[in-house]
Scaffold this active site. Structure first.
Site, PDB file in Angstrom:
ATOM      1  N   GLU A  27       0.805  -1.297   0.056  1.00  0.00           N
ATOM      2  CA  GLU A  27      -0.133  -0.128   0.039  1.00  0.00           C
ATOM      3  C   GLU A  27       1.041   1.329  -0.134  1.00  0.00           C
ATOM      4  OE1 GLU A  27      -1.569   1.632   3.531  1.00  0.00           O
ATOM      5  OE2 GLU A  27      -0.739   0.002   4.910  1.00  0.00           O
ATOM      6  N   LYS A  87      -5.691  10.380   1.267  1.00  0.00           N
ATOM      7  CA  LYS A  87      -5.919   8.995   1.629  1.00  0.00           C
ATOM      8  C   LYS A  87      -7.081   8.580   0.702  1.00  0.00           C
ATOM      9  CE  LYS A  87      -7.170   6.340   5.523  1.00  0.00           C
ATOM     10  NZ  LYS A  87      -7.593   6.350   7.127  1.00  0.00           N
ATOM     11  N   VAL A 108      -5.055  -0.224   2.361  1.00  0.00           N
ATOM     12  CA  VAL A 108      -5.288  -1.659   2.519  1.00  0.00           C
ATOM     13  C   VAL A 108      -6.319  -1.810   1.507  1.00  0.00           C
ATOM     14  CG1 VAL A 108      -5.552  -3.764   3.516  1.00  0.00           C
ATOM     15  CG2 VAL A 108      -3.812  -2.046   4.555  1.00  0.00           C
ATOM     16  N   ASP A 140     -17.469   3.133  13.150  1.00  0.00           N
ATOM     17  CA  ASP A 140     -16.290   3.285  12.635  1.00  0.00           C
ATOM     18  C   ASP A 140     -15.814   1.730  12.424  1.00  0.00           C
ATOM     19  OD1 ASP A 140     -14.048   3.778  11.265  1.00  0.00           O
ATOM     20  OD2 ASP A 140     -13.414   5.584  12.575  1.00  0.00           O
ATOM     21  N   SER A 142     -13.194  -0.079   9.681  1.00  0.00           N
ATOM     22  CA  SER A 142     -12.435   0.115   8.380  1.00  0.00           C
ATOM     23  C   SER A 142     -12.871  -0.860   7.272  1.00  0.00           C
ATOM     24  CB  SER A 142     -11.042  -0.412   8.630  1.00  0.00           C
ATOM     25  OG  SER A 142     -10.225  -0.245   7.319  1.00  0.00           O
ATOM     26  N   ALA A 143     -12.848  -0.147   6.049  1.00  0.00           N
ATOM     27  CA  ALA A 143     -13.156  -0.767   4.669  1.00  0.00           C
ATOM     28  C   ALA A 143     -12.185  -1.821   4.452  1.00  0.00           C
ATOM     29  CB  ALA A 143     -13.193   0.100   3.682  1.00  0.00           C
ATOM     30  N   ASP A 144     -10.913  -1.805   5.153  1.00  0.00           N
ATOM     31  CA  ASP A 144     -10.028  -2.913   5.022  1.00  0.00           C
ATOM     32  C   ASP A 144     -10.653  -4.326   5.193  1.00  0.00           C
ATOM     33  OD1 ASP A 144      -8.198  -0.786   4.664  1.00  0.00           O
ATOM     34  OD2 ASP A 144      -7.227  -1.403   6.666  1.00  0.00           O
ATOM     35  N   LYS A 161      -3.804  -2.438  14.079  1.00  0.00           N
ATOM     36  CA  LYS A 161      -3.230  -1.699  14.938  1.00  0.00           C
ATOM     37  C   LYS A 161      -3.803  -1.809  16.421  1.00  0.00           C
ATOM     38  CE  LYS A 161      -3.995   0.634  11.382  1.00  0.00           C
ATOM     39  NZ  LYS A 161      -4.416   1.680  10.334  1.00  0.00           N
TER      40      LYS A 161
HETATM   41  N1  PSU Z   1      -1.158   0.855   9.289  1.00  0.00           N
HETATM   42  C1  PSU Z   1      -0.103   1.876   9.644  1.00  0.00           C
HETATM   43  N2  PSU Z   1      -0.134   3.025   9.391  1.00  0.00           N
HETATM   44  C2  PSU Z   1      -1.171   3.471   8.319  1.00  0.00           C
HETATM   45  C3  PSU Z   1      -2.108   2.661   8.104  1.00  0.00           C
HETATM   46  C4  PSU Z   1      -2.096   1.317   8.571  1.00  0.00           C
HETATM   47  O1  PSU Z   1       0.901   1.480  10.252  1.00  0.00           O
HETATM   48  O2  PSU Z   1      -1.011   4.654   7.868  1.00  0.00           O
HETATM   49  C5  PSU Z   1      -3.491   2.962   6.988  1.00  0.00           C
HETATM   50  C6  PSU Z   1      -3.472   1.767   5.962  1.00  0.00           C
HETATM   51  O3  PSU Z   1      -3.385   2.313   4.827  1.00  0.00           O
HETATM   52  C7  PSU Z   1      -4.824   1.184   6.275  1.00  0.00           C
HETATM   53  C8  PSU Z   1      -5.661   2.514   6.867  1.00  0.00           C
HETATM   54  O4  PSU Z   1      -5.535   0.607   5.506  1.00  0.00           O
HETATM   55  O5  PSU Z   1      -4.641   3.251   7.822  1.00  0.00           O
HETATM   56  C9  PSU Z   1      -6.748   2.266   7.579  1.00  0.00           C
HETATM   57  O6  PSU Z   1      -7.663   3.531   7.844  1.00  0.00           O
HETATM   58  P1  PSU Z   1      -8.985   3.609   8.382  1.00  0.00           P
HETATM   59  O7  PSU Z   1      -8.991   3.058   9.847  1.00  0.00           O
HETATM   60  O8  PSU Z   1      -9.491   4.998   8.190  1.00  0.00           O
HETATM   61  O9  PSU Z   1      -9.830   2.442   7.530  1.00  0.00           O
HETATM   62 MN    MN Z   2     -12.624   4.708   9.466  1.00  0.00          MN
END
Ligand code: PSU
Ligand code: MN
Length: 305
Positions: A27, A87, A108, A140, A142-144, A161
Site C-alpha cells: 500500500e 488518502k 489496504v 467506524d 475500516s473498509a479494509d 493496529k
Molecule cells: N498501518 C499503519 N499506518 C497506516 C495505516 C495502517 O501502520 O497509515 C493505514 C492503512 O493504509 C490502512 C488505513 O488501510 O490506515 C486504515 O484506515 P481506516 O482506519 O481509516 O480505514
Molecule cells: Mn474509519
C-alpha cells in the site's frame, strides 16, 4: 506502461507478471505522512523495497497518479507518495480516476482491490484497519475488513493496529469468513506489541498458507487470508507502557471528537509523540519484517505452480 483493465503497471511489474516471478504488492498510505512522519516514511519505503528486492521479489506499490490507478511506482515518483496527504480507500478509487486526482495514497482496502485485479497473490502492510473503539456509537469499521472478505489475496500484516478494538475486529473477520493465521504464533499480533492475548490459528510454513489459499480457491470461497506476523521481540514496545499510551491517545481522539478517516493518522501521530518517537523504529521494524515474510510466501506460490 502495461495495463490490466484500469490498472497501470510499471515496466518492472509488467515484466515480473509476464515472467511469473514473485511479486509483493504494497500500500502507499503507510509511506505517506499520514502513516509515518518525515523522514521515517522515506526510510520505511526504502527499507521495504530493498528487503523485498534483496530477497528476490519485485515490490509493487499501489497509488493513484494523474488519475491513473498504478501498480508499481518508479523511484522518480517516490517523492509524490511521501508528501501526499490524500488518502484513497477502495470506494475513493472511481472518483479519483474521474477527477484525475494528481496523487493519492492507497489504503489496504484500495490496494487489495488493485492487487486482485492484477492477479497478485501477496500483499504486505504494517497493520490493517479494523473496528474502532466506540464502534457502537460511531459505526467506524475500516473498509479494509470488507476488502479482505472480497479479494483473494494473502494480506501480510503485524495484525491490526493496537489502538483498535481487537476482539471485535477478529469477530468481524470471523463473520466475513476471512481465515486469520498466525505466523509462528497462536496470539493475534497487536502491531507494536507481539501479543494481544486473542487466540488465532498458528502456521509454521509458507507452504501451509499457499495450500490454504489454493483450497479456498478450489472451494470457490471468495475471501482473502490475513496473516499476522508478530513484530520481532527486540523491537516491540514495552507492553505495559505501550497499552497505557494507546489508552491515552484514544482518550485524546475522543475528547476532541475526531471521526472518520482522520482518526487513524491522528492516533499514529499522537503515539509517535507520546513515545518520544519510540513507536517509529518499532513501526519500521515490523514493516521490514512483514516484507521479508511476504517474499517467503510469494516465492512459495511460485513453487506450488
Ligand atoms: N498501518 C499503519 N499506518 C497506516 C495505516 C495502517 O501502520 O497509515 C493505514 C492503512 O493504509 C490502512 C488505513 O488501510 O490506515 C486504515 O484506515 P481506516 O482506519 O481509516 O480505514
Ligand atoms: Mn474509519
Amino acid at each position: 506502461m502495461g495495463r490490466i483493465g484500469k490498472v497501470y503497471l510499471s515496466e518492472e511489474v509488467s515484466k515480473a507478471l509476464s515472467e511469473g516471478s514473485p511479486i509483493v504488492a504494497l500500500e502507499s498510505t503507510v509511506f505517506s505522512t499520514l502513516g509515518l512522519p518525515e523522514p521515517a516514511n522515506a526510510d520505511a519505503l526504502e527499507r521495504c523495497i530493498s528487503t523485498i528486492e534483496d530477497h528476490g521479489a519485485v515490490a509493487a506499490i499501489t497509488a493513484v497518479i494523474n488519475g491513473e490507478i498504478r501498480l508499481g511506482i518508479t523511484n522518480s515518483e517516490w517523492g509524490q507518495i511521501l508528501n501526499c496527504t490524500t488518502k484513497v480507500a477502495a470506494r475513493d478509487l472511481p472518483l479519483s480516476m474521474a477527477e484525475e486526482l494528481s496523487v493519492g495514497v492507497t489504503t489496504v482496502s484500495a490496494s487489495l482491490s488493485i492487487a486482485a485485479a492484477a492477479g497478485i497473490k501477496v500483499f504486505c502492510t504494517g497493520g490493517i484497519g479494523g473496528v474502532h473503539h466506540g464502534y457502537e456509537e460511531t459505526a467506524d469499521l475500516s473498509a479494509d475488513l470488507h476488502a479482505l472478505a472480497k479479494h483473494q489475496v494473502v494480506c501480510v500484516s503485524a495484525g491490526a493496529k493496537a489502538f483498535l478494538d481487537l476482539p471485535k475486529t477478529l469477530e468481524v473477520l470471523e463473520s466475513l469468513g476471512v481465515p486469520v493465521l498466525g505466523w509462528d504464533t497462536n496470539d493475534f499480533p497487536a502491531f507494536y506489541l507481539r501479543n494481544s492475548g486473542l487466540p488465532i490459528r498458528r502456521v509454521e510454513h509458507a507452504a501451509t498458507i499457499v495450500k490454504v489459499f489454493e483450497n479456498a480457491s478450489a472451494l470457490d470461497l471468495p475471501q482473502g487470508i490475513l496473516v499476522g506476523v508478530p513484530i520481532p521481540e527486540e523491537h516491540q514496545l514495552d507492553p505495559e507502557k505501550g497499552w497505557s499510551l494507546i489508552d491515552r491517545a484514544l482518550e485524546e481522539a475522543k475528547r476532541i471528537g475526531l471521526r472518520g478517516p482522520g482518526v487513524t493518522p491522528f492516533i499514529l501521530k499522537t503515539l509517535a509523540r507520546e513515545t518520544s518517537g519510540e513507536s517509529i523504529p518499532a513501526n519500521l521494524a515490523l514493516l521490514e519484517n512483514n516484507a521479508r515474510v511476504s517474499v517467503e510466501i510469494a516465492k512459495e506460490f511460485q513453487e506450488y505452480i
